[in-house]
Motif scaffolding. Sequence first.
Motif, PDB file in Angstrom:
ATOM      1  N   UNK A 185      50.708  31.904  15.773  1.00 22.29           N
ATOM      2  CA  UNK A 185      51.403  32.489  16.900  1.00 22.29           C
ATOM      3  C   UNK A 185      52.482  31.513  17.357  1.00 22.29           C
ATOM      4  N   UNK A 186      53.700  31.914  17.310  1.00 16.82           N
ATOM      5  CA  UNK A 186      54.819  31.052  17.641  1.00 16.82           C
ATOM      6  C   UNK A 186      55.327  31.337  19.045  1.00 16.82           C
ATOM      7  N   UNK A 187      54.441  31.627  19.942  1.00 17.80           N
ATOM      8  CA  UNK A 187      54.833  31.956  21.304  1.00 17.80           C
ATOM      9  C   UNK A 187      55.042  30.680  22.114  1.00 17.80           C
ATOM     10  N   UNK A 188      55.936  30.733  23.071  1.00 12.00           N
ATOM     11  CA  UNK A 188      56.175  29.607  23.948  1.00 12.00           C
ATOM     12  C   UNK A 188      56.219  30.136  25.354  1.00 12.00           C
ATOM     13  N   UNK A 189      55.561  29.440  26.262  1.00 11.33           N
ATOM     14  CA  UNK A 189      55.563  29.852  27.652  1.00 11.33           C
ATOM     15  C   UNK A 189      56.946  29.566  28.225  1.00 11.33           C
ATOM     16  N   UNK A 190      57.601  30.537  28.862  1.00 12.90           N
ATOM     17  CA  UNK A 190      58.932  30.313  29.422  1.00 12.90           C
ATOM     18  C   UNK A 190      58.931  29.237  30.495  1.00 12.90           C
ATOM     19  N   UNK A 191      60.100  28.605  30.705  1.00 14.94           N
ATOM     20  CA  UNK A 191      60.223  27.541  31.704  1.00 14.94           C
ATOM     21  C   UNK A 191      59.855  28.014  33.102  1.00 14.94           C
ATOM     22  N   UNK A 192      60.080  29.276  33.394  1.00 15.77           N
ATOM     23  CA  UNK A 192      59.783  29.784  34.732  1.00 15.77           C
ATOM     24  C   UNK A 192      58.297  29.652  35.062  1.00 15.77           C
ATOM     25  N   UNK A 193      57.433  29.736  34.037  1.00 13.60           N
ATOM     26  CA  UNK A 193      56.005  29.606  34.280  1.00 13.60           C
ATOM     27  C   UNK A 193      55.617  28.181  34.629  1.00 13.60           C
ATOM     28  N   UNK A 194      56.395  27.202  34.172  1.00  7.43           N
ATOM     29  CA  UNK A 194      56.118  25.815  34.495  1.00  7.43           C
ATOM     30  C   UNK A 194      56.204  25.602  36.003  1.00  7.43           C
ATOM     31  N   UNK A 195      57.005  26.399  36.678  1.00  9.26           N
ATOM     32  CA  UNK A 195      57.216  26.228  38.103  1.00  9.26           C
ATOM     33  C   UNK A 195      56.464  27.270  38.921  1.00  9.26           C
ATOM     34  N   UNK A 196      55.447  27.843  38.346  1.00  9.94           N
ATOM     35  CA  UNK A 196      54.660  28.835  39.054  1.00  9.94           C
ATOM     36  C   UNK A 196      53.802  28.159  40.119  1.00  9.94           C
ATOM     37  N   UNK A 197      53.328  28.909  41.101  1.00 10.77           N
ATOM     38  CA  UNK A 197      52.497  28.325  42.149  1.00 10.77           C
ATOM     39  C   UNK A 197      51.187  27.741  41.632  1.00 10.77           C
ATOM     40  N   UNK A 198      50.733  28.175  40.469  1.00  7.98           N
ATOM     41  CA  UNK A 198      49.487  27.640  39.928  1.00  7.98           C
ATOM     42  C   UNK A 198      49.681  26.303  39.226  1.00  7.98           C
ATOM     43  N   UNK A 199      50.928  25.927  38.972  1.00  2.85           N
ATOM     44  CA  UNK A 199      51.197  24.656  38.292  1.00  2.85           C
ATOM     45  C   UNK A 199      50.946  23.493  39.246  1.00  2.85           C
ATOM     46  N   UNK A 200      50.365  22.404  38.738  1.00  3.54           N
ATOM     47  CA  UNK A 200      50.205  21.207  39.569  1.00  3.54           C
ATOM     48  C   UNK A 200      51.572  20.693  40.017  1.00  3.54           C
ATOM     49  N   UNK A 201      51.613  20.025  41.146  1.00  4.38           N
ATOM     50  CA  UNK A 201      52.884  19.562  41.704  1.00  4.38           C
ATOM     51  C   UNK A 201      53.622  18.640  40.742  1.00  4.38           C
ATOM     52  N   UNK A 202      52.924  17.752  40.074  1.00  7.45           N
ATOM     53  CA  UNK A 202      53.571  16.818  39.150  1.00  7.45           C
ATOM     54  C   UNK A 202      54.179  17.541  37.962  1.00  7.45           C
TER      55      UNK A 202
END
Length: 112
Positions: A1-18
Amino acid sequence: MASRVPDILTYSPTAPAAARVRGSREAKAWSNAQNFEQVYLNTMLGQMFNGIGEKSPMGGKQSEAWRGMLVDEYAKTISSQGGVGLANHIYRELIGAQEAAPRRLPANTSPR
């Protein structure tokens, strides 16, 4: 599976602050953790459709062509909405392993 999570998900509310700092090692670890969770969900959801018979709405030879894509989209949607909590645990383990790893000096920096 060559899927990549989009950059927008990196900044989701569930992402740790760091992990919200673009290009940081924490952001890369978070992206990898989300990708792993997506692969896990894809495998788990794919198993749900293995026993479907010919007469069910999603069964038969006609639906086999698109069933994999449907399962992949389900996995992407679930992981983009916060997933099942696996990414948080993987992220903590990745960061912990990086902090515990010995730091290596470049080969050409010998004391004189």
